[in-house]
Write an enzyme that holds these catalytic residues in place. Structure first.
Site, PDB file in Angstrom:
ATOM      1  N   GLY A  65       0.883  -1.219  -0.083  1.00 34.29           N
ATOM      2  CA  GLY A  65       0.004  -0.098  -0.136  1.00 34.29           C
ATOM      3  C   GLY A  65       0.891   1.196  -0.168  1.00 34.29           C
ATOM      4  N   PRO A  66       0.235   2.465  -0.112  1.00 32.35           N
ATOM      5  CG  PRO A  66      -1.313   3.970  -0.367  1.00 32.35           C
ATOM      6  CD  PRO A  66      -1.277   2.706  -0.646  1.00 32.35           C
ATOM      7  N   PRO A  67       2.518   4.884   1.199  1.00 30.78           N
ATOM      8  CG  PRO A  67       4.440   6.105   0.383  1.00 30.78           C
ATOM      9  CD  PRO A  67       3.059   5.479   0.002  1.00 30.78           C
ATOM     10  CB  VAL A 121      -2.004   3.051   4.456  1.00 33.38           C
ATOM     11  CG1 VAL A 121      -2.136   3.814   3.395  1.00 33.38           C
ATOM     12  CG2 VAL A 121      -0.877   2.035   4.180  1.00 33.38           C
ATOM     13  CB  SER A 136      -8.724   3.869 -15.862  1.00 29.95           C
ATOM     14  OG  SER A 136      -7.576   4.805 -15.474  1.00 29.95           O
ATOM     15  CE  LYS A 176      -9.441   4.801 -11.521  1.00 32.59           C
ATOM     16  NZ  LYS A 176      -9.445   4.229 -12.688  1.00 32.59           N
TER      17      LYS A 176
END
Length: 811
Positions: free
Chosen positions: A376-378, A380, A699, A742
């Site tokens: 996961g992103p930093p 979290v 996308s 999103k």
């Protein structure tokens, strides 16, 4: 033939006996006595052992006559047939004083040198060589220079005798009693350990002063050699004496300690290691290796460098938890409570951990420990989640950061042959944990590097493979160590940077970015209390309202986690603490206006929906490392030659999506109401704002196609609707990722309706119910369905035929 070192010099005080030495004739006929490894000097008595046939024959003939011979040295140390060419031409006339047969078959003779002789011619001979030789005489004055040279030579000779271990002390006394300069040079040359060539050179030097010069040079060289040898011997002796002294002192210390009832520290240390080994439950191989090394240690002196190396190795074996395990607290309710107290949200991760605990409760230790990979992103909470897992199951927790590790030895250790070798970080952390079943976090596994020292990722393959890690072998320890009961948890920001073989061994759990509501809850429950405590504001009434936290989240941070949010809250707390410490008034409630006063103007602006429908402008949805957001796509038409221009730092995949959207539009131009001939007269420019930010992914294909068709048909696009999805050349809509993020980003931008691919319906389960209730979600399979939802009515017919009108509207 073997000759001994000369033992005596005989300098007569008067004329020699005429029966032994006839000094009247200048030339004499003499028998040649070959000398193999010595040079006879005048007035020298030398015992010589004869084994050569030529030397024995010459001795026998001389003994039958007047016992006089010419002693000549051989040019080379060879035995056998001897000719005049094998001998030097200058020798010494000598008299055989004594001859004796030895038990080993050799003959010993004692020669007394008389005077220097030079061969004039060879005579007829049968058993022994006969030559005619002439005496070499030199008559010179005894000058002051010669006397000074003699004193210098005696001084050098004294030093050489004092340093030499082979020269007798009376050799110097003999030199003091010699007044003749040539005789002094001959005496010293016969006693010095110099080569046959140097001795022969002294013998052939007739001038006494020159002979002294040569002897002085040889003495200087010998003195330098002896002084160097003496220094080396002295240093060696000092080392030996110190070692012996230490040995005796240690032995005396042992006796004294024994008499006083004390124990030798070294023996006490060895006894402690022995008792620890007996009390430690070691595997068979480990115990055998420890016994072997401890036996070497006991037989080794403590002062040797290897003693510390072996002792450190034995201590490492005894310090590792070979059989120690932690009793796990298998309580699902307690575990769930601990996870909820430390982390908000992350339902999928918590469920997986609780499943593991439930299986461990039923299967016990027969179940293999899982190897989880939290991606996961930093910010979290991946790293802090590892501590929560350890607390939930009641096990020890150790952490190893792999960021920047480029050496394979960091994982597997160095071999003991290297100086300063140590085990790898895996065994170091296992020693720190003190148990076989800790929660072992390998942080930043995607930041591993590789260079000439090896690839650490390859070393991790054995560590993270359940089929191999039960017998993990460290290079330093060189013994199998069981890692199969370790609960490994790895963390990473991106899966693309993890090697495939390593990724295959792990169970990947994705941690998405937090939603705005989740950030509000985390800030209220965790971040604000923690920063208030860190700033000393525990007893100070300081409240952060929801609008304040929302302002911090939207306007001062742009991230998927909450790390920067905590920094901003901490900054406000510190500023408040300063005002309190200075005795000034401080706010009890932090309002949004006060946030701007304390932290400065907002740093980020949230994208908002357009206020009205426009031609050639569609709103897409994107997922970044900071969460979800909206992305406008603009299309502009110009008179030209059909050139397509793409700007906005679009990646290759996104550029291909734009090409696919244009191909679909041209292929279906008639159905869409577009004149095909216009594509050759128009230049199309597609731009995605915020050009400094790189953009990538398929996308945006649906959004680009809608904006392009809107610009070519002159139909407006709804401003309150956002879309995402990949399209094919036939207009089919394919699924995408990051649906939850999103949708949250679209809702934050003021969007009320969204369009998603039909196949993404399964992802709506992860979207919070509160978010789904505030959005109208349209699921589509084809681009035709999208156009019906987003495009406005066609423009009036006259305007549709006017190219200039179309261009004006698209702008």
């Amino acid at each position: 033939m073997h000759e001994e070192t000369p033992v005596l010099f005989n300098f007569p005080s008067s004329k020699p006996d005429s029966t032994l030495y006839d000094a009247s004739p200048v030339e004499r006929d003499l028998i040649v006595l070959p000398l193999s490894d010595t040079v006879l000097f005048p007035h020298m008595l030398a015992p010589i052992f004869l084994v050569d046939d030529a030397a024995l024959a010459a001795t026998d003939l001389a003994l039958d006559g007047d016992r006089t011979v010419l002693a000549l040295a051989r040019r080379e140390l060879t035995l056998g047939t001897t000719g005049l060419s094998d001998l030097y031409t200058i020798g010494v006339e000598a008299v055989i004083q004594r001859s004796r047969k030895m038990p080993d078959g050799t003959t010993s003779v004692v020669l007394e040198g008389r005077r220097r002789m030079r061969i004039v011619s060879a005579l007829d001979h049968d058993a022994a060589l006969r030559v005619r030789a002439v005496a070499i005489e030199h008559h010179g004055e005894h000058t002051i220079a010669i006397e000074a040279m003699m004193r210098a030579v005696r001084s050098l000779f004294e030093k050489v005798v004092r340093l030499s271990r082979t020269l007798p002390d009376d050799a110097y006394m003999m030199a003091l009693n010699v007044d003749d300069p040539g005789g002094l040079a001959d005496l010293i040359a016969s006693t010095l350990p110099i080569s046959i060539a140097n001795r022969q050179q002294i013998l052939e030097t007739v001038d006494p002063e020159e002979r002294l010069h040569r002897i002085s040079t040889l003495l200087t060289q010998e003195l330098d050699l002896l002084e160097l040898e003496s220094r080396i011997q002295s240093q060696v002796q000092k080392e030996v004496d110190r070692s012996q002294r230490e040995f005796f002192l240690r032995e005396q210390l042992k006796v004294i300690q024994r008499e006083l009832g004390q124990e030798d520290p070294t023996q006490r240390e060895l006894a402690s290691l022995r008792s620890r080994m007996a009390a430690t439950h070691l595997p068979v191989k480990a115990r055998a290796r420890a016994e072997e090394e401890l036996g070497r240690l006991e037989a080794m002196s403590p002062v040797t460098p290897e003693y510390a190396v072996v002792r450190t190795y034995v201590e490492w074996i005894l310090n590792l938890p070979w059989s120690i395990t932690t009793e796990e607290a298998i309580d699902l309710r307690k575990a769930a409570k601990v996870l909820d107290e430390h982390h908000h949200g992350l339902a999928k991760v918590k469920d997986r951990i609780l499943e593991f605990i439930a299986v461990r409760q039923l299967a016990g230790h027969n179940q293999r420990a899982p190897i989880l990979c939290l991606v996961g992103p930093p910010g979290v909470g991946k790293t802090s989640l590892g501590r929560s897992i350890a607390e939930a199951i009641g096990c020890a927790f150790v952490r190893l950061s792999l960021g920047g590790v480029r050496d394979e030895a960091e994982i597997r250790g160095h071999r003991r042959t290297y100086i300063g070798a140590m085990p790898g970080r895996i065994l170091q952390r296992m020693k720190e944990a003190g148990t076989l079943n800790p929660v072992f976090m390998l942080d930043e596994v995607d930041k591993l590097g590789a260079d000439f020292r090896g690839d650490p990722a390859d070393a991790l393959l054995e560590v993270l493979d359940p089929e191999q890690n039960s017998s993990f072998s460290d290079h330093y320890l060189d013994l199998p160590f069981d890692l199969s009961r370790v609960f490994f948890v790895t963390t990473a920001n991106y899966l693309d940077d993890i090697p495939e073989p390593l990724l295959d061994r792990m169970e990947v759990i994705t941690l998405p970015g937090y939603t705005e509501d989740e950030k509000l809850q985390i800030a209220r429950r965790f971040l604000v209390p923690r920063q208030q405590a860190a700033s000393g504001l525990v007893d100070t009434p300081l409240r952060f309202g929801q609008p304040t936290l929302t302002t911090l989240i939207r306007s001062y941070t742009y991230e998927a986690g909450v790390r920067n949010l905590e920094r901003e809250i901490g900054s406000i707390c510190r500023k408040t603490a300063r005002r309190i410490a200075e005795g000034r008034t401080y706010p009890r409630v932090i309002t949004p206006k006060l946030v701007e006063k304390l932290l400065g103007p907002p740093r980020y602006e949230t994208n908002t929906a357009e206020s009205s429908a426009q031609i050639g402008l569609a709103t897409g949805m994107v997922y970044t490392g900071a969460g979800g957001d909206t992305m406008p796509v603009e299309v502009s038409l110009m008179e030209g030659k059909g050139v397509l221009t793409l700007t906005g730092q679009l990646g290759e995949v996104m550029q291909e999506s734009a090409q696919a959207a244009l191909s679909y539009t041209r292929a279906n131009a008639t159905a869409l109401g577009i004149d095909v001939r216009r594509f050759e007269k128009l230049d199309i420019h597609i731009h995605v704002p915020e050009g400094a930010t790189p953009k990538e992914g398929p996308s945006a294909g649906m959004t680009i196609a809608v904006a392009l068709i809107s610009a070519l048909t002159g139909r407006t696009v709804r401003h309150d609707l956002a879309m995402t999805g990949e399209i094919t050349l036939r207009g089919n809509v394919l699924p995408i990722g990051g649906v939850k993020e999103k949708l949250l980003g679209a809702l934050r931008a003021g969007i009320t309706e969204v369009i998603l691919p039909q196949k993404n319906s399964r992802d709506l389960v992860e979207v919070p119910a509160s978010t789904r209730s505030r959005l109208t979600i349209h699921l589509v399979n084809h681009l035709d369905q999208v156009l019906e939802l987003v495009l406005g009515p066609p423009p009036p017919e006259p305007e549709k035929r006017s190219l200039r009108s179309v261009l004006a509207r698209s702008r």
